[in-house]
Design a protein around this motif. Structure first.
Motif, short mmCIF file in Angstrom:
data_model
loop_
_atom_site.label_atom_id
_atom_site.label_comp_id
_atom_site.label_asym_id
_atom_site.label_seq_id
_atom_site.Cartn_x
_atom_site.Cartn_y
_atom_site.Cartn_z
N ASP A 63 39.71 65.21 0.17
CA ASP A 63 40.07 65.26 1.60
C ASP A 63 39.29 64.25 2.43
O ASP A 63 39.75 63.86 3.51
N GLU A 72 25.16 69.43 -1.20
CA GLU A 72 26.14 70.30 -0.52
C GLU A 72 25.47 70.96 0.68
O GLU A 72 24.37 71.50 0.57
N ALA A 108 47.83 76.66 -4.81
CA ALA A 108 48.76 76.39 -5.90
C ALA A 108 48.23 75.21 -6.72
O ALA A 108 48.03 74.11 -6.19
N LEU A 126 24.41 66.00 4.66
CA LEU A 126 24.27 64.55 4.87
C LEU A 126 24.38 64.25 6.36
O LEU A 126 25.31 64.67 7.03
N ARG A 140 40.51 80.13 -4.81
CA ARG A 140 39.71 78.95 -4.45
C ARG A 140 38.23 79.16 -4.78
O ARG A 140 37.59 78.30 -5.37
P1 FAD Z 1 36.65 70.52 0.71
O1 FAD Z 1 37.26 71.61 -0.06
O2 FAD Z 1 36.76 70.53 2.20
O3 FAD Z 1 35.10 70.46 0.31
C1 FAD Z 1 34.19 69.62 1.00
C2 FAD Z 1 32.78 70.10 0.71
O4 FAD Z 1 31.85 69.21 1.35
C3 FAD Z 1 32.49 71.50 1.26
O5 FAD Z 1 31.88 72.28 0.28
C4 FAD Z 1 31.59 71.23 2.45
O6 FAD Z 1 30.70 72.30 2.71
C5 FAD Z 1 30.87 69.97 2.01
N1 FAD Z 1 30.36 69.15 3.12
C6 FAD Z 1 30.97 68.87 4.30
N2 FAD Z 1 30.21 68.08 5.07
C7 FAD Z 1 29.08 67.84 4.35
C8 FAD Z 1 27.89 67.09 4.61
N3 FAD Z 1 27.72 66.44 5.77
N4 FAD Z 1 26.91 67.05 3.66
C9 FAD Z 1 27.08 67.72 2.46
N5 FAD Z 1 28.17 68.46 2.18
C10 FAD Z 1 29.16 68.50 3.10
N6 FAD Z 1 45.86 72.06 -1.93
C11 FAD Z 1 46.55 72.23 -3.08
O7 FAD Z 1 46.48 71.38 -3.98
N7 FAD Z 1 47.33 73.34 -3.27
C12 FAD Z 1 47.48 74.29 -2.31
O8 FAD Z 1 48.21 75.27 -2.51
C13 FAD Z 1 46.77 74.13 -1.09
N8 FAD Z 1 46.89 75.06 -0.11
C14 FAD Z 1 46.21 74.89 1.06
C15 FAD Z 1 46.39 75.82 2.07
C16 FAD Z 1 45.74 75.67 3.28
C17 FAD Z 1 45.96 76.68 4.36
C18 FAD Z 1 44.89 74.54 3.48
C19 FAD Z 1 44.19 74.35 4.79
C20 FAD Z 1 44.71 73.60 2.48
C21 FAD Z 1 45.38 73.76 1.26
N9 FAD Z 1 45.23 72.82 0.23
C22 FAD Z 1 45.95 72.97 -0.93
C23 FAD Z 1 44.38 71.63 0.39
C24 FAD Z 1 43.01 71.85 -0.24
O9 FAD Z 1 42.40 72.96 0.36
C25 FAD Z 1 42.13 70.62 -0.05
O10 FAD Z 1 42.84 69.45 -0.37
C26 FAD Z 1 40.88 70.71 -0.92
O11 FAD Z 1 40.08 71.78 -0.51
C27 FAD Z 1 40.08 69.41 -0.83
O12 FAD Z 1 38.92 69.54 -1.58
P2 FAD Z 1 37.64 68.64 -1.20
O13 FAD Z 1 36.61 69.01 -2.20
O14 FAD Z 1 38.04 67.23 -1.05
O15 FAD Z 1 37.22 69.11 0.26
#
Ligand code: FAD
Length: 387
Positions: A307, A41, A60, A139, A114
């Motif tokens: 994401d 991370e 949510a 990374l 969150r």
């Molecule tokens: P992220 O949460 O983006 O985590 C990615 C991680 O990777 C981070 O910790 C980051 O620091 C790390 N990282 C990045 N680059 C590197 C690298 N090069 N090397 C190592 N680590 C790295 N979803 C819902 O289901 N319900 C909701 O109500 C909802 N509301 C939302 C409201 C808003 C305003 C927004 C913007 C989004 C919302 N979402 C919601 C979507 C949700 O936030 C994302 O889908 C979710 O955070 C995705 O999780 P993730 O772990 O894939 O990515």
């Protein structure tokens, strides 16, 4: 450059890149299967950090996400710290509030914090003896041939490590995905919507929630929308969605109040005029991006989830939920193909790409339709009320 060999006791090594919501949950899924799991991370450990930077304060959590949490024994823990939202509560311009249930009686979605969710998932991952969390590891590059990854460390040093499988959970701007972009027959699209979002806090009144807590409050206003989700500390986090050009038109405290007076008058006493004047300028509005790609894998070496594979606009409230579901789908395919990565990865892309693309499309559709739909419902309420 320091080099470390990850392989221990002949177990296959799975490197999860990104310890956000999906990465931390995924680490539990792989650890449960007995792999040697290394999580990398870029941020420091958020459980120790004074300030946790990141996107929306609360989210949510719906059935999809809960099911995935259940698979790793985390559902009850997370649900116990969530606030049920049984219905949307629509706020009209005159301040009238009208509920629209989410489903049948008793059905609800949960408002969860969150940061707390992320912290709990990291702690859960760490309870497996075969999991190691590596913070401050960003990374930079990796090889699809060898699985060798290069990480930037604080103070300019670098480290390299190798894994049998690299799981890209590093979010919408994934560094893992960059390697995919260099390859033939990888499809990729990214769309920024014209709207931005800004978060504002509604504090408790006389020690209680300022509005009814078991609702997702919505103020639909033509091209604008504000929503508010409850938090355990009896605050609400309000999120204002609006085209960037509208955000930019407001440059003084008086203009903020004028704007709220025109579109969200009932929210002014609830948030507080002084708070509004100050907090509106605290942080600039944030952009929202939708990312679609396919396939989600390269050979038997790398797979994208969350994401990193499918960032969606937040109007369907399913980004995290769909990312959590990715973990279950992958896990089921691992059972089906006896953990043979060369069979599991292509099958995962085959099964999951259409479903995740459908979620992305639904989210975009909701972005276009949701405000119009809610306005329509609002008009219906009032015309019915007149009968
Ligand atoms: P992220 O949460 O983006 O985590 C990615 C991680 O990777 C981070 O910790 C980051 O620091 C790390 N990282 C990045 N680059 C590197 C690298 N090069 N090397 C190592 N680590 C790295 N979803 C819902 O289901 N319900 C909701 O109500 C909802 N509301 C939302 C409201 C808003 C305003 C927004 C913007 C989004 C919302 N979402 C919601 C979507 C949700 O936030 C994302 O889908 C979710 O955070 C995705 O999780 P993730 O772990 O894939 O990515």
């Amino acid at each position: 450059m320091e080099e470390s060999a990850l392989r221990r006791e002949d177990k296959k090594v799975v490197a999860v890149v990104g310890a956000g919501l999906v990465g931390a949950l995924n680490a539990c899924f792989f650890a449960k299967r007995g792999f040697e799991v290394e999580v990398f991370e870029t941020r420091e450990d958020i459980r120790k950090a004074k300030v946790v930077k990141g996107r929306s304060i609360n989210l949510a959590l719906s059935h999809r996400g809960r099911t995935a949490l259940k698979h790793v024994g985390m559902e009850d823990k997370i649900v116990s710290k969530g606030i049920p939202m049984n219905a949307r509560m629509i706020h009209s311009l005159s301040g009238k509030q009208s509920p629209i249930p989410y489903g049948k009686k008793g059905q609800y979605i949960l408002s969860v914090d969150r940061a707390n969710l992320n912290k709990e998932l990291l702690t859960a991952a760490e309870t497996y003896p075969n999991t190691k969390l590596n913070f401050d590891h960003k990374l930079q590059d990796w090889s699809a041939e060898t699985g060798l990854m290069t990480f930037a460390r604080p103070h300019g040093s670098k480290t390299q490590t190798q894994a049998d499988l690299i799981v890209g959970c590093d979010g919408a701007f994934s560094a893992v995905r960059k390697q995919f972009l260099r390859r033939s027959r990888f499809n990729y699209s990214q769309t920024y919507i014209p709207h931005g979002y800004m978060e504002l806090t509604m504090r408790p009144r006389n020690g209680e929630f300022a509005m009814k807590p078991n609702y997702l409050h919505i103020w639909p206003r033509n091209t604008f929308m504000m929503i508010a989700l409850p938090n355990l500390d009896k605050t609400f986090t309000c999120t204002l969605f609006m085209p960037f050009e509208e955000f930019e038109k407001i440059s003084t405290g008086d203009e903020v109040i004028e704007f709220f007076q025109k579109y969200f008058p009932d929210a002014i006493p609830l948030i507080g005029a002084a708070t509004l004047r100050r907090d509106y300028f605290r942080l600039p509005a944030q952009a929202m991006v939708s990312v679609k790609c396919s396939p989600y894998h390269i050979g038997d070496k790398c797979v994208l989830m969350g994401d990193a594979a499918h960032a969606v606009v937040p109007f369907y409230g399913q980004g995290m939920n769909a990312g959590f579901e990715d973990c279950i789908v992958f896990d089921e395919i691992m059972n089906q193909f006896n953990e043979d990565f060369s069979a599991v990865l292509p099958e995962y892309s085959r099964v999951r790409v259409p479903d995740d693309h459908a979620i992305a499309d639904l989210a975009m559709y909701n972005y276009v339709e949701v405000i119009q739909f809610l306005l329509h419902m609002l008009h219906m309420f009032f015309s019915n009320a007149n009968i």
